[in-house]
Design a protein around this motif. Structure first.
Motif, PDB file in Angstrom:
ATOM      1  N   ARG A  59      45.955  52.888   6.965  1.00 59.68           N
ATOM      2  CA  ARG A  59      45.227  53.856   6.098  1.00 59.68           C
ATOM      3  C   ARG A  59      45.787  55.173   6.304  1.00 59.68           C
ATOM      4  NH1 ARG A  59      39.319  51.859   6.381  1.00 59.68           N
ATOM      5  NH2 ARG A  59      40.282  49.809   6.431  1.00 59.68           N
ATOM      6  N   ALA A  60      45.928  55.594   7.631  1.00 59.99           N
ATOM      7  CA  ALA A  60      46.344  56.809   7.977  1.00 59.99           C
ATOM      8  C   ALA A  60      47.758  57.378   7.393  1.00 59.99           C
ATOM      9  CB  ALA A  60      46.167  57.012   9.603  1.00 59.99           C
ATOM     10  N   ARG A  61      48.554  56.370   7.535  1.00 59.87           N
ATOM     11  CA  ARG A  61      49.880  56.681   7.040  1.00 59.87           C
ATOM     12  C   ARG A  61      49.941  56.762   5.595  1.00 59.87           C
ATOM     13  NH1 ARG A  61      51.467  52.388   8.629  1.00 59.87           N
ATOM     14  NH2 ARG A  61      51.954  52.963  10.614  1.00 59.87           N
ATOM     15  N   ASP A  62      49.199  55.979   4.872  1.00 59.13           N
ATOM     16  CA  ASP A  62      49.085  56.036   3.464  1.00 59.13           C
ATOM     17  C   ASP A  62      48.435  57.595   3.047  1.00 59.13           C
ATOM     18  OD1 ASP A  62      49.812  53.565   3.002  1.00 59.13           O
ATOM     19  OD2 ASP A  62      47.839  52.722   2.365  1.00 59.13           O
ATOM     20  N   SER A  63      47.443  58.033   3.784  1.00 56.94           N
ATOM     21  CA  SER A  63      46.903  59.185   3.688  1.00 56.94           C
ATOM     22  C   SER A  63      48.125  60.425   3.857  1.00 56.94           C
ATOM     23  CB  SER A  63      45.653  59.528   4.455  1.00 56.94           C
ATOM     24  OG  SER A  63      45.278  60.802   4.286  1.00 56.94           O
ATOM     25  N   SER A  64      48.761  60.308   4.994  1.00 60.43           N
ATOM     26  CA  SER A  64      49.898  61.171   5.154  1.00 60.43           C
ATOM     27  C   SER A  64      50.910  61.163   4.144  1.00 60.43           C
ATOM     28  CB  SER A  64      50.732  60.820   6.501  1.00 60.43           C
ATOM     29  OG  SER A  64      49.748  60.929   7.684  1.00 60.43           O
ATOM     30  N   ILE A  65      51.477  59.787   3.678  1.00 61.35           N
ATOM     31  CA  ILE A  65      52.367  59.840   2.424  1.00 61.35           C
ATOM     32  C   ILE A  65      51.706  60.851   1.235  1.00 61.35           C
ATOM     33  CG2 ILE A  65      53.472  58.583   0.960  1.00 61.35           C
ATOM     34  CD1 ILE A  65      53.735  56.403   3.319  1.00 61.35           C
ATOM     35  N   GLN A  66      50.412  60.492   1.044  1.00 62.58           N
ATOM     36  CA  GLN A  66      49.905  61.198  -0.282  1.00 62.58           C
ATOM     37  C   GLN A  66      49.733  62.521   0.073  1.00 62.58           C
ATOM     38  OE1 GLN A  66      46.415  58.397  -0.419  1.00 62.58           O
ATOM     39  NE2 GLN A  66      47.119  57.862  -2.444  1.00 62.58           N
ATOM     40  N   ARG A  67      49.506  63.178   1.138  1.00 64.31           N
ATOM     41  CA  ARG A  67      49.171  64.610   1.391  1.00 64.31           C
ATOM     42  C   ARG A  67      50.438  65.430   1.788  1.00 64.31           C
ATOM     43  NH1 ARG A  67      45.489  64.339   6.025  1.00 64.31           N
ATOM     44  NH2 ARG A  67      47.380  62.985   6.647  1.00 64.31           N
ATOM     45  N   ASP A  68      51.600  64.955   2.068  1.00 66.12           N
ATOM     46  CA  ASP A  68      52.977  65.570   2.661  1.00 66.12           C
ATOM     47  C   ASP A  68      53.546  65.668   1.248  1.00 66.12           C
ATOM     48  OD1 ASP A  68      55.889  65.517   3.427  1.00 66.12           O
ATOM     49  OD2 ASP A  68      54.663  66.173   5.289  1.00 66.12           O
ATOM     50  N   LYS A  69      53.957  67.002   1.101  1.00 67.84           N
ATOM     51  CA  LYS A  69      54.876  67.320  -0.277  1.00 67.84           C
ATOM     52  C   LYS A  69      56.178  66.536  -0.127  1.00 67.84           C
ATOM     53  CE  LYS A  69      56.688  71.447   1.566  1.00 67.84           C
ATOM     54  NZ  LYS A  69      58.351  71.250   1.566  1.00 67.84           N
ATOM     55  N   ASP A  70      56.844  66.213   1.029  1.00 63.86           N
ATOM     56  CA  ASP A  70      58.033  65.571   0.860  1.00 63.86           C
ATOM     57  C   ASP A  70      57.881  64.349   1.042  1.00 63.86           C
ATOM     58  OD1 ASP A  70      59.549  68.140   1.103  1.00 63.86           O
ATOM     59  OD2 ASP A  70      59.068  68.115   3.330  1.00 63.86           O
ATOM     60  N   LEU A  71      57.002  63.806   1.668  1.00 63.26           N
ATOM     61  CA  LEU A  71      56.579  61.894   1.278  1.00 63.26           C
ATOM     62  C   LEU A  71      56.172  61.691   0.031  1.00 63.26           C
ATOM     63  CD1 LEU A  71      55.141  61.466   4.714  1.00 63.26           C
ATOM     64  CD2 LEU A  71      57.442  60.730   4.161  1.00 63.26           C
ATOM     65  N   LYS A  72      55.275  62.487  -0.643  1.00 61.53           N
ATOM     66  CA  LYS A  72      54.588  62.109  -1.783  1.00 61.53           C
ATOM     67  C   LYS A  72      55.279  61.655  -2.901  1.00 61.53           C
ATOM     68  CE  LYS A  72      51.404  65.300  -2.922  1.00 61.53           C
ATOM     69  NZ  LYS A  72      50.553  66.371  -3.316  1.00 61.53           N
ATOM     70  N   ALA A  73      56.566  62.075  -2.963  1.00 61.87           N
ATOM     71  CA  ALA A  73      57.530  61.445  -4.072  1.00 61.87           C
ATOM     72  C   ALA A  73      58.010  60.005  -3.749  1.00 61.87           C
ATOM     73  CB  ALA A  73      59.067  62.491  -3.933  1.00 61.87           C
ATOM     74  N   LEU A  74      57.603  59.606  -2.544  1.00 61.05           N
ATOM     75  CA  LEU A  74      58.233  58.265  -2.557  1.00 61.05           C
ATOM     76  C   LEU A  74      57.164  57.122  -2.130  1.00 61.05           C
ATOM     77  CD1 LEU A  74      57.759  57.612   0.825  1.00 61.05           C
ATOM     78  CD2 LEU A  74      59.998  58.860   0.994  1.00 61.05           C
ATOM     79  N   TYR A  75      55.910  57.724  -2.772  1.00 61.75           N
ATOM     80  CA  TYR A  75      54.502  56.912  -2.519  1.00 61.75           C
ATOM     81  C   TYR A  75      54.762  55.436  -3.214  1.00 61.75           C
ATOM     82  CZ  TYR A  75      49.669  55.712  -2.402  1.00 61.75           C
ATOM     83  OH  TYR A  75      48.464  54.930  -2.160  1.00 61.75           O
ATOM     84  N   ASN A  76      55.074  55.713  -4.626  1.00 62.41           N
ATOM     85  CA  ASN A  76      55.089  54.549  -5.513  1.00 62.41           C
ATOM     86  C   ASN A  76      56.064  53.423  -4.901  1.00 62.41           C
ATOM     87  OD1 ASN A  76      53.443  55.760  -7.358  1.00 62.41           O
ATOM     88  ND2 ASN A  76      55.136  56.263  -8.594  1.00 62.41           N
ATOM     89  N   GLU A  77      57.322  53.693  -4.332  1.00 59.71           N
ATOM     90  CA  GLU A  77      57.997  52.839  -3.788  1.00 59.71           C
ATOM     91  C   GLU A  77      57.449  52.298  -2.568  1.00 59.71           C
ATOM     92  OE1 GLU A  77      59.158  55.662  -4.958  1.00 59.71           O
ATOM     93  OE2 GLU A  77      60.664  55.098  -6.347  1.00 59.71           O
ATOM     94  N   TYR A  78      56.815  52.926  -1.426  1.00 59.20           N
ATOM     95  CA  TYR A  78      56.273  52.555  -0.418  1.00 59.20           C
ATOM     96  C   TYR A  78      55.035  51.473  -0.637  1.00 59.20           C
ATOM     97  CZ  TYR A  78      53.812  52.849   4.021  1.00 59.20           C
ATOM     98  OH  TYR A  78      53.347  52.352   5.071  1.00 59.20           O
ATOM     99  N   VAL A  79      54.217  51.955  -1.768  1.00 55.91           N
ATOM    100  CA  VAL A  79      53.046  51.215  -1.938  1.00 55.91           C
ATOM    101  C   VAL A  79      53.582  49.944  -2.542  1.00 55.91           C
ATOM    102  CG1 VAL A  79      51.039  51.044  -3.582  1.00 55.91           C
ATOM    103  CG2 VAL A  79      51.487  52.979  -2.292  1.00 55.91           C
ATOM    104  N   ASP A  80      54.597  49.685  -3.352  1.00 52.35           N
ATOM    105  CA  ASP A  80      54.969  48.548  -4.056  1.00 52.35           C
ATOM    106  C   ASP A  80      55.776  47.659  -2.812  1.00 52.35           C
ATOM    107  OD1 ASP A  80      55.631  46.682  -6.100  1.00 52.35           O
ATOM    108  OD2 ASP A  80      57.824  47.434  -5.996  1.00 52.35           O
TER     109      ASP A  80
END
Length: 118
Positions: A59-80
């Motif tokens: 959960r903490a990692r998911d939140s970090s991905i969603q909040r970080d401008k550089d990680l946000k772009a890969l959220y869909n691939e990560y969640v899949d």
């Protein structure tokens, strides 16, 4: 907490393991999907470690991905990758062997997106 290099090494090991499996038995597909997801986890953690951040759980990692401008772009691939891993591990949903290459491509996108930071 592990440093960037440890996470990168673990990510590479997980990816290598996933892609080495014979995908004929369905159980190997499950393990391949799970290993690909954990490779993604370690790529994200390597990125975070450089910022002296570490996730305590998914959960903490998911939140970090969603909040970080550089990680946000890969959220869909990560969640899949995460969702398919959960489906394999907990819900025992059959995943076709062909899905492994799709997920490996998602992992490559994550790796490629993050590689400039390493």
């Amino acid at each position: 907490m592990p440093k960037k290099d440890k996470h990168l090494s673990k990510a590479a090991d997980n990816e290598k393991f996933a892609l080495s499996l014979n995908l004929s038995p369905a159980v190997n597909v499950d393990w391949a999907v799970t290993a690909l997801f954990y490779a993604a986890v370690h790529y994200v953690e390597a990125y975070l470690a450089q910022k002296n951040l570490h996730s305590t759980d998914h959960r903490a990692r998911d939140s970090s991905i969603q909040r970080d401008k550089d990680l946000k772009a890969l959220y869909n691939e990560y969640v899949d990758l995460k969702n398919q891993s959960v489906n394999a591990r907990y819900y025992m949903r059959p995943i076709p062997a062909s899905e492994v290459s799709v997920l490996a491509n998602s992992l490559k996108k994550i790796q490629s997106h993050l590689s400039p930071y390493f």
